[in-house]
Design a protein around this motif. Structure first.
Motif, PDB file in Angstrom:
ATOM      1  N   LEU A   1       0.902  -1.270  -0.048  1.00  0.00           N
ATOM      2  CA  LEU A   1       0.070   0.107  -0.018  1.00  0.00           C
ATOM      3  C   LEU A   1       0.732   1.107   0.078  1.00  0.00           C
ATOM      4  N   GLN A   2       1.822   1.176   0.710  1.00  0.00           N
ATOM      5  CA  GLN A   2       2.717   2.285   0.701  1.00  0.00           C
ATOM      6  C   GLN A   2       3.532   2.797  -0.627  1.00  0.00           C
ATOM      7  N   ALA A   3       3.804   1.398  -1.048  1.00  0.00           N
ATOM      8  CA  ALA A   3       4.444   1.743  -2.709  1.00  0.00           C
ATOM      9  C   ALA A   3       3.394   2.242  -3.453  1.00  0.00           C
ATOM     10  N   GLN A   4       2.092   1.787  -3.482  1.00  0.00           N
ATOM     11  CA  GLN A   4       1.039   2.364  -4.255  1.00  0.00           C
ATOM     12  C   GLN A   4       0.873   3.743  -4.113  1.00  0.00           C
ATOM     13  N   LEU A   5       0.860   4.223  -2.910  1.00  0.00           N
ATOM     14  CA  LEU A   5       0.827   5.823  -2.463  1.00  0.00           C
ATOM     15  C   LEU A   5       1.927   6.500  -3.068  1.00  0.00           C
ATOM     16  N   MET A   6       3.160   6.083  -2.925  1.00  0.00           N
ATOM     17  CA  MET A   6       4.168   6.917  -3.193  1.00  0.00           C
ATOM     18  C   MET A   6       4.139   7.222  -5.076  1.00  0.00           C
ATOM     19  N   GLN A   7       3.723   5.855  -5.463  1.00  0.00           N
ATOM     20  CA  GLN A   7       3.569   5.919  -7.061  1.00  0.00           C
ATOM     21  C   GLN A   7       2.619   6.823  -7.292  1.00  0.00           C
ATOM     22  N   ARG A   8       1.439   6.771  -6.845  1.00  0.00           N
ATOM     23  CA  ARG A   8       0.494   7.788  -7.136  1.00  0.00           C
ATOM     24  C   ARG A   8       0.747   8.918  -6.792  1.00  0.00           C
ATOM     25  N   VAL A   9       1.390   9.479  -5.887  1.00  0.00           N
ATOM     26  CA  VAL A   9       1.945  10.965  -5.615  1.00  0.00           C
ATOM     27  C   VAL A   9       2.949  11.282  -6.773  1.00  0.00           C
ATOM     28  N   ARG A  10       3.857  10.592  -7.023  1.00  0.00           N
ATOM     29  CA  ARG A  10       4.509  10.865  -8.275  1.00  0.00           C
ATOM     30  C   ARG A  10       3.909  11.079  -9.425  1.00  0.00           C
TER      31      ARG A  10
ATOM     32  N   THR B   1       8.803  18.055 -12.591  1.00  0.00           N
ATOM     33  CA  THR B   1       9.360  17.580 -11.530  1.00  0.00           C
ATOM     34  C   THR B   1       8.384  16.795 -10.711  1.00  0.00           C
ATOM     35  N   PRO B   2       8.653  15.601 -10.334  1.00  0.00           N
ATOM     36  CA  PRO B   2       7.741  14.638  -9.666  1.00  0.00           C
ATOM     37  C   PRO B   2       7.714  15.152  -8.295  1.00  0.00           C
ATOM     38  N   ALA B   3       6.541  14.890  -7.766  1.00  0.00           N
ATOM     39  CA  ALA B   3       6.330  15.156  -6.192  1.00  0.00           C
ATOM     40  C   ALA B   3       7.096  13.848  -5.477  1.00  0.00           C
TER      41      ALA B   3
ATOM     42  N   ASN C   1       2.699  17.989   3.502  1.00  0.00           N
ATOM     43  CA  ASN C   1       4.179  17.445   3.175  1.00  0.00           C
ATOM     44  C   ASN C   1       4.438  17.669   1.510  1.00  0.00           C
ATOM     45  N   THR C   2       3.384  17.842   0.880  1.00  0.00           N
ATOM     46  CA  THR C   2       3.716  17.970  -0.644  1.00  0.00           C
ATOM     47  C   THR C   2       2.999  19.253  -1.305  1.00  0.00           C
ATOM     48  N   ASN C   3       3.174  19.227  -2.515  1.00  0.00           N
ATOM     49  CA  ASN C   3       2.634  20.432  -3.062  1.00  0.00           C
ATOM     50  C   ASN C   3       1.427  20.125  -4.057  1.00  0.00           C
ATOM     51  N   LEU C   4       0.952  18.960  -3.551  1.00  0.00           N
ATOM     52  CA  LEU C   4      -0.319  18.436  -4.482  1.00  0.00           C
ATOM     53  C   LEU C   4      -1.465  19.460  -4.277  1.00  0.00           C
ATOM     54  N   SER C   5      -2.268  19.438  -5.314  1.00  0.00           N
ATOM     55  CA  SER C   5      -3.682  20.132  -5.054  1.00  0.00           C
ATOM     56  C   SER C   5      -4.758  19.306  -4.381  1.00  0.00           C
ATOM     57  N   ALA C   6      -5.552  20.057  -3.862  1.00  0.00           N
ATOM     58  CA  ALA C   6      -6.480  19.327  -3.045  1.00  0.00           C
ATOM     59  C   ALA C   6      -7.303  18.372  -3.984  1.00  0.00           C
ATOM     60  N   ALA C   7      -7.541  18.621  -5.473  1.00  0.00           N
ATOM     61  CA  ALA C   7      -8.142  17.555  -6.003  1.00  0.00           C
ATOM     62  C   ALA C   7      -7.508  16.453  -6.273  1.00  0.00           C
TER      63      ALA C   7
ATOM     64  N   ASP D   1      -7.490  14.464  -3.033  1.00  0.00           N
ATOM     65  CA  ASP D   1      -8.570  13.741  -2.883  1.00  0.00           C
ATOM     66  C   ASP D   1      -8.770  12.488  -3.794  1.00  0.00           C
ATOM     67  N   SER D   2      -7.990  12.530  -5.088  1.00  0.00           N
ATOM     68  CA  SER D   2      -8.096  11.758  -6.119  1.00  0.00           C
ATOM     69  C   SER D   2      -7.198  10.463  -5.380  1.00  0.00           C
ATOM     70  N   THR D   3      -6.124  10.768  -5.155  1.00  0.00           N
ATOM     71  CA  THR D   3      -5.032   9.916  -4.479  1.00  0.00           C
ATOM     72  C   THR D   3      -5.637   8.928  -3.303  1.00  0.00           C
ATOM     73  N   VAL D   4      -6.235   9.829  -2.394  1.00  0.00           N
ATOM     74  CA  VAL D   4      -6.894   9.162  -1.090  1.00  0.00           C
ATOM     75  C   VAL D   4      -8.009   8.024  -1.728  1.00  0.00           C
ATOM     76  N   GLN D   5      -8.823   8.747  -2.537  1.00  0.00           N
ATOM     77  CA  GLN D   5     -10.057   7.975  -3.156  1.00  0.00           C
ATOM     78  C   GLN D   5      -9.438   6.580  -3.694  1.00  0.00           C
ATOM     79  N   GLY D   6      -8.643   6.973  -4.535  1.00  0.00           N
ATOM     80  CA  GLY D   6      -7.963   5.599  -5.335  1.00  0.00           C
ATOM     81  C   GLY D   6      -7.187   4.493  -4.533  1.00  0.00           C
ATOM     82  N   LEU D   7      -6.754   4.971  -3.290  1.00  0.00           N
ATOM     83  CA  LEU D   7      -6.350   3.940  -2.411  1.00  0.00           C
ATOM     84  C   LEU D   7      -7.328   3.502  -1.454  1.00  0.00           C
ATOM     85  N   SER D   8      -8.515   3.766  -1.381  1.00  0.00           N
ATOM     86  CA  SER D   8      -9.742   3.293  -0.501  1.00  0.00           C
ATOM     87  C   SER D   8      -9.565   1.682  -0.546  1.00  0.00           C
ATOM     88  N   ALA D   9      -9.716   1.340  -1.746  1.00  0.00           N
ATOM     89  CA  ALA D   9      -9.778  -0.148  -1.931  1.00  0.00           C
ATOM     90  C   ALA D   9      -8.578  -0.901  -1.391  1.00  0.00           C
TER      91      ALA D   9
END
Length: 301
Positions: free
Chosen positions: A158-167, A188-190, A219-225, A228-236
């Protein structure tokens, strides 16, 4: 002349039964020797049936065999230890023999607990490490592995998926930079630092999406959208990891309860065996010292 009758009173000193600590220690040493012999035999049998290509089935079989062998070892060792303690005491007194046998049992339990407290269970840790290495090898070969490792594997995945989605979602959010050599715009990837990634992963597993979003926002410069998309995609995946961790915890609790019950049964049956051994040894002491005469009910020393 009158006759005077004088009544004589005899004072008989009754001696209380005394414990022969030399015999008890000797019986305990016999029990330790027998237990060590049986432990070595059990290890030899366990290594003989060990199959690294089927680690899960082998571990299950060894676990059941270890539990049964542990019970048998304690019973046989304490039975012989109590019997030899009575023989070394050399008194034909079954009650005293039972007392000697129970004392041998108590000394064995106290010594075992002291050795474990001093860290003498390193052999157990080495065996667990060896079994863990076998499970890792089986996992690398795509074979089934133990359920207790599934929780850690699910968290890492799950942590690997999180870091991949953030990048992936962080390229546009982090802004574009101009590269003079090519005259093009590069993204420049986050990135997440390990501490934040671990904390966010644990928040997702704990079903706290708001906490995970707050960590990503701080801790990141991701937008709110994007957050939300990252967290929602990792819910399952987070739900699957949560179920895997719960199953692993239930499995660990189940095996711990089984281990405690095996230990309890071993101690209880070995106590009974030690008492029986002490009684049998005292009742048949004349067979050991066949060149000496023993009278039942003789005064105790």
């Amino acid at each position: 002349m009158a006759q005077v009758e004088i009544e004589r009173t005899e004072i008989v000193e009754l001696s209380q039964p005394s414990m022969n600590w030399g015999a008890i220690i000797a019986g305990w040493l016999i029990a330790v020797g027998v237990a060590f012999l049986m432990y070595v035999g059990g290890l030899a049998m366990g290594f003989s049936v060990f199959d690294p290509h089927d680690a899960e089935a082998t571990a299950k079989g060894i676990g059941i065999g270890t539990a049964l062998w542990m019970i048998v070892t304690w019973i046989v060792a304490l039975l012989l230890g109590g019997m030899f303690a009575s023989w070394f005491d050399s008194r034909d007194d079954r009650n005293l023999g039972v007392m000697h046998g129970i004392t041998v049992w108590g000394l064995s339990i106290a010594a075992s607990g002291l050795l474990l407290a001093l860290g003498m269970g390193g052999a157990i840790g080495s065996g667990a490490s060896m079994m863990g290495g076998a499970r890792m090898g089986a996992h690398a070969q795509g074979l089934p592995h133990g359920g207790h490792a599934a929780g850690a594997d699910a968290r890492v995945a799950l942590q690997a998926q999180l870091m991949q989605r953030v990048r992936q979602s962080g390229g546009a959010a982090s802004g574009s930079i101009y590269v003079p050599t090519t005259g093009a715009m590069a993204m420049t990837p986050a990135r997440l630092d390990p501490h934040t990634a671990n904390a966010t992963t644990m928040a997702l597993i704990a079903n706290r999406p708001d906490t995970a979003k707050a960590l990503l926002a701080a801790n990141t410069n991701l937008s709110a959208a994007d957050i939300d998309s990252t967290v929602q995609g990792l819910s399952a995946p987070a739900a699957r990891a949560r179920n895997d961790i719960k199953a692993a915890a239930d499995t660990a609790a189940h095996y711990m309860a089984m281990a405690m019950w095996v230990l309890f049964v071993s101690l209880l049956l070995s106590l009974i065996a030690a008492a029986i051994g002490g009684s049998l040894g005292a009742g048949h002491v004349h067979r050991v010292y066949h060149d000496r005469r023993y009278a039942r009910g003789a005064p105790l020393r």
